[in-house]
Motif scaffolding. Structure first.
Motif, PDB file in Angstrom:
ATOM      1  N   CYS A 595     -30.407 -18.628  -1.150  1.00 10.55           N
ATOM      2  CA  CYS A 595     -29.050 -19.097  -1.467  1.00 10.55           C
ATOM      3  C   CYS A 595     -28.080 -18.015  -1.018  1.00 10.55           C
ATOM      4  O   CYS A 595     -28.211 -16.854  -1.427  1.00 10.55           O
ATOM      5  CB  CYS A 595     -28.911 -19.366  -2.962  1.00 10.55           C
ATOM      6  N   TYR A 596     -27.132 -18.387  -0.176  1.00  8.74           N
ATOM      7  CA  TYR A 596     -26.208 -17.382   0.340  1.00  8.74           C
ATOM      8  C   TYR A 596     -24.836 -18.006   0.538  1.00  8.74           C
ATOM      9  O   TYR A 596     -24.684 -19.235   0.581  1.00  8.74           O
ATOM     10  CB  TYR A 596     -26.721 -16.784   1.653  1.00  8.74           C
ATOM     11  N   GLN A 597     -23.887 -17.137   0.653  1.00  2.03           N
ATOM     12  CA  GLN A 597     -22.507 -17.543   0.911  1.00  2.03           C
ATOM     13  C   GLN A 597     -22.199 -17.294   2.371  1.00  2.03           C
ATOM     14  O   GLN A 597     -22.259 -16.166   2.850  1.00  2.03           O
ATOM     15  CB  GLN A 597     -21.536 -16.757   0.026  1.00  2.03           C
ATOM     16  N   ALA A 605     -15.060 -20.040   0.766  1.00  2.08           N
ATOM     17  CA  ALA A 605     -16.395 -19.858   0.192  1.00  2.08           C
ATOM     18  C   ALA A 605     -17.233 -21.103   0.445  1.00  2.08           C
ATOM     19  O   ALA A 605     -16.866 -22.205   0.013  1.00  2.08           O
ATOM     20  CB  ALA A 605     -16.289 -19.585  -1.300  1.00  2.08           C
ATOM     21  N   GLN A 606     -18.323 -20.946   1.161  1.00 12.13           N
ATOM     22  CA  GLN A 606     -19.228 -22.057   1.445  1.00 12.13           C
ATOM     23  C   GLN A 606     -20.642 -21.638   1.072  1.00 12.13           C
ATOM     24  O   GLN A 606     -21.260 -20.797   1.723  1.00 12.13           O
ATOM     25  CB  GLN A 606     -19.166 -22.446   2.922  1.00 12.13           C
ATOM     26  N   GLU A 607     -21.143 -22.222  -0.008  1.00 10.71           N
ATOM     27  CA  GLU A 607     -22.479 -21.890  -0.487  1.00 10.71           C
ATOM     28  C   GLU A 607     -23.525 -22.717   0.254  1.00 10.71           C
ATOM     29  O   GLU A 607     -23.342 -23.917   0.473  1.00 10.71           O
ATOM     30  CB  GLU A 607     -22.586 -22.147  -1.990  1.00 10.71           C
ATOM     31  N   ALA A 609     -27.787 -23.414   0.312  1.00 12.53           N
ATOM     32  CA  ALA A 609     -29.091 -23.243  -0.326  1.00 12.53           C
ATOM     33  C   ALA A 609     -30.144 -23.918   0.532  1.00 12.53           C
ATOM     34  O   ALA A 609     -29.974 -25.071   0.951  1.00 12.53           O
ATOM     35  CB  ALA A 609     -29.092 -23.824  -1.738  1.00 12.53           C
ATOM     36  N   THR A 675     -23.816 -13.441   6.249  1.00 12.17           N
ATOM     37  CA  THR A 675     -23.465 -13.753   4.875  1.00 12.17           C
ATOM     38  C   THR A 675     -22.880 -12.523   4.209  1.00 12.17           C
ATOM     39  O   THR A 675     -23.092 -11.389   4.666  1.00 12.17           O
ATOM     40  CB  THR A 675     -24.709 -14.225   4.092  1.00 12.17           C
TER      41      THR A 675
END
Length: 755
Positions: A595-597, A605-607, A609, A675
């Protein structure tokens, strides 16, 4: 004819330095760093060549400006300033030409305007009061006592004995000790007096007779002349409009008291025609202390001992017991809120505390209605503990620039003490330096004893230990040095070329002939780097939280260049470890939940996973293109958070399963992404092994999960939360401004990042 031949020789040496900056041929690359050193040695052996070299360097600088050859401007400017610092007999016209040229460079972008501004500030004083740069440099580096110029510097050379061979450590230690033997305080004071008088009086100074007189003077008389010269120079330099004529008159009085009226009159008449060539006045190398880095807190301990007053110096094994109250320059910083025990009314003070007005007077009537200050509380500012001089202005990842200090006593100087920490080694040594820097900042949040008085400057010289492994291992261990060399060509030419020279020095047998004069090449280059490397490049430090058991608190560590992840062999699951999923595919690697940004230029901000099977990961702070495109993006305004531009370059070796008539097969594919924050957890029984900064001593095994994010400043979170509660008018503000600033570690170079 001889003068013409000397100028041609200097011209050829300057051209060799310029060719070296863009050298691609191996023959030229093998001699990099020698041309600049030999050029300065020519002037040092014959000081009379200094004005000619200044004219040549000025012509080359003007040519580079007119033809827009920007990569040569900063190296030539540093070379010119180094000559002007040492030289005597430079005319006022040459000083003014150099100053005018530096002011024209202020229209160029950074780092050219930054370096030019620093040079222009120093040249303005040197033009009016010749010899100021030399005098201040010697006083600070040799820690000579002077009330008018109280600045002190110390250079700390740290070497990890496990990363650098014992022969290299011995060679460096011997060279440093040999230099310190010749640089006694008496010798340094003689150099300061002789240089100031020759720089001011010029041809009217009988240099040889002056040297003999100073050599024969006892310590008490020498100190008297030293303090008189320092007072004359500093008092004149502190005036708003210093007069060169007035400065000349004051030094003539000191010169007459030294040699007598007869010698002074002979000097004013043109000097002695049979006088020998102008004697050389050396510029002593800085006071460098050699340290084998064996203790985790060794850096902090050495800095505390440096700041301790000599009268209170206590060489105790436990430095925690040292009384650090003497380190505070202002007792207001350490004052605690005090509660008054009286009524708070002036008339209730005990008799004799203050002189009271006469009864019935108007002052007595007003005193009845006045109250005494009871509780005095100090308002804490957001950045009171960590001023900007430690890490420079807010900026982007690997930003370049000069730290801007507050409360400057002299232009460009913000603290009385300057510690120049120089480390030798590879990326593993820099990882250890980042750990020490982070611990130092954390300790300052608990007891602020170094920050108010200390300007900390970090320097790095790459030295690779001789290993039997392939050369690719060497390239992996010097990634940061490669980046610094691409970002600053003068660093590449001057510092990165020291690695083979240091090993050659270590292999040479020691000289038994103490009478023979030897030019210490390594020490001279280190000295040049410490003096002229004033432009830092800032590197983001990353923090990693390591979970060996999900039910317990994680361990924390930091890294600077790289975090490598390997998959361990299958082991029984621990308590709190998630069980293996049913139907998980057999094969190499392990199932990872990532899981990273996502790092986006839009700052949104876009997560992301994703679950995949991988055999390993590598998290680097340098991308492959970083060594090709050194320039960062333009700096945002101060109000914009700077952590949005910091990013990690993640490479994941993914296992791709495919089925065909022959059965199942697996192939490896490397995926890369950028990231700012990342969390990785193993979903199988496979555990992870983390290797920080390529250092085998910093290995974490049996890891279930880890999280990586930019390391915040140790004090910024608490201060920002206090600052966000109340605005400037006591009104509450939103908590969005409480975002912590990233912790950036500066490494000094000559130019910073050249655009």
């Amino acid at each position: 004819m001889e003068s013409s031949d000397a100028e041609l020789d200097l011209q050829r040496s300057v051209q060799a330095v310029l060719r070296e900056l863009g050298a691609q041929a191996p023959a030229l690359q093998s001699n990099q760093g020698m041309w600049r050193w030999s050029l300065h040695k020519k002037v040092e052996r014959d000081p009379g060549k200094s004005p000619a070299l200044v004219r040549i360097l000025l012509r080359e600088l003007e040519k580079a400006e007119s033809e827009d050859i920007r990569h040569a401007i900063i190296p030539l400017l540093h070379t010119l300033m180094y000559v002007l610092t040492k030289a005597t007999g430079i005319t006022e016209e040459l000083y003014r030409r150099t100053y005018t040229f530096c002011t024209r460079l202020l229209t160029l972008p950074a780092p050219y305007c930054t370096v030019a501004l620093d040079c222009a500030i120093r040249l303005k004083t040197e033009t009016a009061v010749p010899g100021t740069l030399y005098q201040r440099l010697v006083i600070a580096e040799q820690n000579l006592t002077s009330e008018l110029y109280p600045y002190q510097e110390r250079a700390f050379l740290f070497v990890d004995p496990e990363l650098v061979s014992p022969s290299v450590c011995s060679a460096l230690l011997l060279e440093l000790e040999a230099a310190q033997v010749q640089q006694t305080p008496e010798a340094c004071m003689r150099h300061v007096v002789a240089h100031a008088l020759q720089a001011a009086l010029g041809d009217a100074c009988h240099a040889s007779a002056l040297q003999r007189k100073l050599q024969a003077s006892p310590r008490q008389a020498l100190e008297r002349y030293f303090h008189a010269v320092v007072a004359a120079v500093e008092q004149m330099a502190s005036e708003p409009s210093p007069s060169r004529e007035g400065h000349l008159e004051r030094l003539e009085e000191i010169y007459c008291s030294l040699l007598g009226p007869a010698a002074a009159a002979r000097g004013r008449c043109g000097g002695d025609p049979l006088q020998s060539p102008q004697p050389n006045i050396p510029l002593p190398s800085p006071h460098i202390t050699f340290h084998l880095w064996t203790d985790e807190e060794q850096l902090w301990k050495e800095l505390v001992l440096f700041l301790r007053p000599r009268s209170q110096l206590c060489l105790s094994a436990d430095l925690e017991a040292l009384d650090l109250q003497g380190l505070w320059p202002d007792r207001e910083l350490a004052r605690v809120s005090m509660l008054s025990t009286d009524s708070g009314i002036e008339r209730d003070l005990p008799p004799g505390a203050d002189e009271l007005p006469l009864p019935g007077s108007p002052e007595m009537e007003r005193a009845r209605l006045q109250r005494k200050g009871g509780v005095k509380k100090r308002v804490r500012l957001p950045d009171v503990l960590m001023p900007a001089c430690w890490d420079g202005p807010p900026g982007l990842h690997r930003r370049t620039g000069r730290p801007s200090g507050d409360g400057e006593l002299l232009p460009g100087v913000s603290r009385l003490h300057t510690a120049r920490v120089l480390v030798l080694g590879d990326d593993r040594m820099l990882g250890r330096l980042a750990q020490a820097y982070h611990c130092l900042r954390k300790r300052e949040t608990q007891k602020c004893c170094l920050t108010p008085r200390l300007s900390l400057q970090l320097y790095y010289i790459p030295v690779l230990a001789p290993e039997k492994q392939a050369s690719c291992r060497h390239s992996e261990l010097r990634e940061l040095a490669t980046f610094l060399g691409r970002a600053d060509p003068w660093y590449e030419s001057t510092v990165n070329t020291l690695c083979p020279a240091i090993h050659k020095l270590a292999e040479m047998p020691p000289s038994l002939d103490t009478s023979r004069t030897v030019d210490p090449f390594i020490l001279d280059v280190i000295t040049y780097y410490l003096r002229m490397g004033t432009q830092p490049i800032y590197f983001q430090i990353y923090t990693v939280k390591i979970f060996r058991d999900l039910s317990q608190h994680p361990a924390e560590d930091i890294f600077l260049t790289e975090l490598k992840v390997k998959i361990q062999d299958t082991k029984p699951p621990k308590d709190g470890f998630s069980p293996r999923r049913r139907g998980a595919a057999e094969g190499p690697g392990a199932e990872l939940n990532i899981c990273y940004q996502k790092a986006l230029l839009s700052h949104r901000a876009q997560e992301v996973a994703v679950s995949l099977r991988a055999t390993g990961l590598v998290l680097k702070t340098f991308a492959a293109s970083d060594t090709e495109v050194p320039g960062p993006a333009p700096a945002p305004p101060p109000a914009v958070p700077v952590t949005d531009h910091t990013c990690l370059n993640v490479s994941v070796t993914e296992v791709i399963k495919s089925s065909n008539l022959a059965g199942r097969s697996f192939s490896m594919v490397t995926n890369t992404f950028r990231t700012a924050n990342i969390q990785i957890q193993s979903q199988d029984q496979r555990l992870l092994t983390l290797l920080l900064d390529k250092d085998g001593r910093r290995t974490f095994k049996d890891v279930v999960r880890f999280e990586v994010s930019p390391c915040p400043e140790p004090c910024s979170g608490a201060h920002k939360s206090e600052a966000s509660q109340l605005g400037s008018h006591g009104q509450e503000v939103e908590g969005t401004n409480a975002k912590p600033k990233p912790l950036l570690m500066p490494i000094n170079t000559f130019s910073g990042i050249v655009q």
